[in-house]
Design a protein around this motif. Structure first.
Motif, PDB file in Angstrom:
ATOM      1  N   CYS A   3      11.265 -24.254  10.958  1.00 40.44           N
ATOM      2  CA  CYS A   3      11.337 -22.947  11.336  1.00 40.44           C
ATOM      3  C   CYS A   3      12.280 -22.904  12.562  1.00 40.44           C
ATOM      4  O   CYS A   3      11.488 -22.784  13.578  1.00 40.44           O
ATOM      5  CB  CYS A   3      10.014 -22.234  11.386  1.00 40.44           C
ATOM      6  N   ARG A  50      -2.661 -16.667   5.889  1.00 36.15           N
ATOM      7  CA  ARG A  50      -1.704 -16.508   5.062  1.00 36.15           C
ATOM      8  C   ARG A  50      -1.368 -15.133   4.382  1.00 36.15           C
ATOM      9  O   ARG A  50      -0.341 -14.619   4.318  1.00 36.15           O
ATOM     10  CB  ARG A  50      -1.632 -17.499   3.724  1.00 36.15           C
ATOM     11  N   PRO A  62      15.345 -17.290   4.176  1.00 35.77           N
ATOM     12  CA  PRO A  62      14.079 -18.323   3.651  1.00 35.77           C
ATOM     13  C   PRO A  62      13.633 -19.332   4.695  1.00 35.77           C
ATOM     14  O   PRO A  62      14.389 -20.335   4.895  1.00 35.77           O
ATOM     15  CB  PRO A  62      14.744 -18.456   2.367  1.00 35.77           C
ATOM     16  N   ALA A 102      10.106 -22.118   4.974  1.00 32.35           N
ATOM     17  CA  ALA A 102       9.062 -22.232   4.229  1.00 32.35           C
ATOM     18  C   ALA A 102       8.102 -23.272   5.344  1.00 32.35           C
ATOM     19  O   ALA A 102       8.863 -23.973   6.048  1.00 32.35           O
ATOM     20  CB  ALA A 102       9.150 -23.505   3.246  1.00 32.35           C
ATOM     21  N   GLN A 143       2.439 -14.250   5.082  1.00 28.20           N
ATOM     22  CA  GLN A 143       3.388 -14.636   3.891  1.00 28.20           C
ATOM     23  C   GLN A 143       4.305 -13.250   3.467  1.00 28.20           C
ATOM     24  O   GLN A 143       3.832 -12.222   3.061  1.00 28.20           O
ATOM     25  CB  GLN A 143       2.704 -15.125   2.868  1.00 28.20           C
ATOM     26  N   THR A 144       5.561 -13.474   3.392  1.00 30.18           N
ATOM     27  CA  THR A 144       6.365 -12.492   2.828  1.00 30.18           C
ATOM     28  C   THR A 144       7.329 -13.142   1.625  1.00 30.18           C
ATOM     29  O   THR A 144       7.149 -14.451   1.481  1.00 30.18           O
ATOM     30  CB  THR A 144       7.323 -12.056   3.805  1.00 30.18           C
ATOM     31  N   ASP A 145       8.167 -12.394   1.081  1.00 32.30           N
ATOM     32  CA  ASP A 145       9.130 -12.980   0.147  1.00 32.30           C
ATOM     33  C   ASP A 145      10.244 -14.312   0.609  1.00 32.30           C
ATOM     34  O   ASP A 145      10.653 -15.065   0.229  1.00 32.30           O
ATOM     35  CB  ASP A 145       9.881 -11.982  -0.680  1.00 32.30           C
ATOM     36  N   TYR A 146      10.325 -14.049   2.048  1.00 30.87           N
ATOM     37  CA  TYR A 146      11.128 -14.868   3.056  1.00 30.87           C
ATOM     38  C   TYR A 146      10.411 -15.925   3.680  1.00 30.87           C
ATOM     39  O   TYR A 146      11.050 -17.017   4.057  1.00 30.87           O
ATOM     40  CB  TYR A 146      12.106 -14.217   3.599  1.00 30.87           C
ATOM     41  N   TYR A 147       9.205 -15.748   3.872  1.00 31.97           N
ATOM     42  CA  TYR A 147       8.325 -16.576   4.749  1.00 31.97           C
ATOM     43  C   TYR A 147       7.273 -17.003   3.877  1.00 31.97           C
ATOM     44  O   TYR A 147       6.204 -16.446   3.890  1.00 31.97           O
ATOM     45  CB  TYR A 147       7.914 -15.662   6.056  1.00 31.97           C
ATOM     46  N   ARG A 148       7.302 -18.246   3.324  1.00 27.75           N
ATOM     47  CA  ARG A 148       6.441 -18.837   2.272  1.00 27.75           C
ATOM     48  C   ARG A 148       5.460 -19.931   3.185  1.00 27.75           C
ATOM     49  O   ARG A 148       5.944 -20.643   3.885  1.00 27.75           O
ATOM     50  CB  ARG A 148       7.297 -19.561   1.378  1.00 27.75           C
ATOM     51  N   VAL A 149       4.334 -19.702   2.751  1.00 24.95           N
ATOM     52  CA  VAL A 149       3.286 -20.613   3.539  1.00 24.95           C
ATOM     53  C   VAL A 149       2.550 -21.512   2.557  1.00 24.95           C
ATOM     54  O   VAL A 149       1.708 -20.871   1.780  1.00 24.95           O
ATOM     55  CB  VAL A 149       2.199 -19.561   4.423  1.00 24.95           C
ATOM     56  N   ALA A 150       2.698 -22.671   2.848  1.00 23.89           N
ATOM     57  CA  ALA A 150       1.774 -23.786   2.165  1.00 23.89           C
ATOM     58  C   ALA A 150       0.645 -24.031   2.741  1.00 23.89           C
ATOM     59  O   ALA A 150       0.667 -23.836   4.078  1.00 23.89           O
ATOM     60  CB  ALA A 150       2.760 -25.190   1.957  1.00 23.89           C
TER      61      ALA A 150
END
Length: 352
Positions: free
Chosen positions: A147, A174, A157, A159, A178-185
């Motif tokens: 990041c 999360r 984008p 992750a 979380q957004t469409d560009y900030y993805r959280v596993a």
């Protein structure tokens, strides 16, 4: 609407405010005693962050540290610590002073600290320091993965992985972030993610040094491209990271995911740790680099090397670890601790 308080208005603390703000949440961005110029600039103009070089949403609420009170933390649903690694003690002191009831506490701050003759991540230290107000290890979340702050602030984008011991806490955070560009596993390997986040800064120094160690391969002083040795060193760095993660009590496979391999790739690509590696590869000593091109910079990987040195040497002496499995780690620790030039024996790397 959730209320998020971020402690630290540097580039990462400020950038991680963006997805929360885009989701319509309230974000208070608290500057440290070193962030006065940033907070002053943000009060005048959300486009005016002196270091991030990217605008923040106008709804962000900048706050100078002298104005921080118990009420701010009492009203927060989530607290994110975004200071640099040397500031973790300062941040812990502030939380002990102003946090009167437990809150989910997330860290983008990465590093290792001595503990009972061993080492642990900052996550474990924070949970213990705040235990008297009811903070439990399950309320601490480690944020890892590749990041770059500027890219996140620009909504590129991204992750990442959120790690913790309480699934409900992870899912709640999360949902806020979380957004469409900030993805959280999500991961239950808190120690593994935190250890990888610290070790990748350290090991990126050695990998980056391979880019400049052999300038005759592609003599471009502004863009070193000795890719063959760097690729081999990268592979060895991930192998050593996985083994050290196991030694710390984490899951070694974490080193092969976002928090390890992914974050190492980004860190080698740019930043203070890679820049130190470039200079070490050019035969500068640590003192020469920090007194010259990196003057005034905090290089967190170098701090990690100094903290790691004594416990790791004890593990070698006690037979817990085989020193032959850690040629890059040992070489880099010696370089940073002893102040000499970097001398990595390429033949010592085990490629099979």
């Amino acid at each position: 609407m959730a209320r998020v308080l971020i402690l630290g208005a540097g580039v990462m603390g400020s950038a991680i405010a963006v997805p929360a703000l885009d989701n319509g949440h309230q974000v208070t961005l608290v500057g440290t005693h070193l962030d006065g110029r940033i907070i002053e600039a943000l009060r005048k103009d959300r486009n005016g962050h002196p270091k991030l070089n990217a605008p923040l949403p106008p709804s962000v609420q900048p706050l100078e540290i002298n104005a921080l009170s118990e009420a701010h933390l009492r009203d927060a649903d989530f607290v994110i610590v975004g200071v640099s690694s040397p500031g973790i003690d300062w941040a812990t002191d502030k939380l002990k002073r102003f946090l009167t009831a437990p809150r989910p506490l997330a860290l983008v701050t990465k590093g290792l600290q001595p503990w009972n003759g061993q080492l642990r991540s900052f996550a474990g230290g924070l949970a213990e320091a705040l235990a008297d107000i009811g903070m439990t290890p399950g309320m601490v979340v480690g944020i890892g993965g590749p990041c770059i702050a500027k890219e996140l602030a620009d909504r590129q984008p991204t992750a990442v992985v959120y790690a913790g011991l309480d699934r409900q806490v992870l899912e709640a955070l999360r949902a806020v972030m979380q957004t469409d560009y900030y993805r959280v596993a999500l991961s239950d390997d808190l120690e593994g993610v935190e250890v990888c986040a610290a070790l990748k800064n350290f090991l990126a120094i050695a990998v980056s040094a391979m880019l400049t160690r052999y300038p005759e391969i592609n003599p471009q002083p502004t863009k070193p491209q000795a890719m063959n040795p760097a690729a081999a060193a990268f592979t060895q760095a991930v192998r050593e990271m996985a083994a050290l993660t196991r030694w710390f009590g984490g899951q070694p496979q974490t080193a092969y995911g976002l928090a390890g391999l992914g974050d190492l790739n980004v860190t080698v690509g740019g930043g203070r740790n890679s820049r130190l590696g470039f200079h070490l590869g050019e035969d500068m000593t640590l003192e020469e680099a920090l007194g010259g091109p990196l003057a005034g910079e905090t290089v967190e990987g170098a701090d990690t090397a100094l903290v790691l040195a004594a416990p790791l040497e004890k593990a070698f002496a006690d037979g817990q670890l085989d020193p032959l499995d850690y040629p890059m780690t040992r070489t880099l620790i010696a370089t940073i601790r002893d102040g000499g030039p970097l001398s990595l024996d390429f033949t010592a790397i085990r490629f099979a």
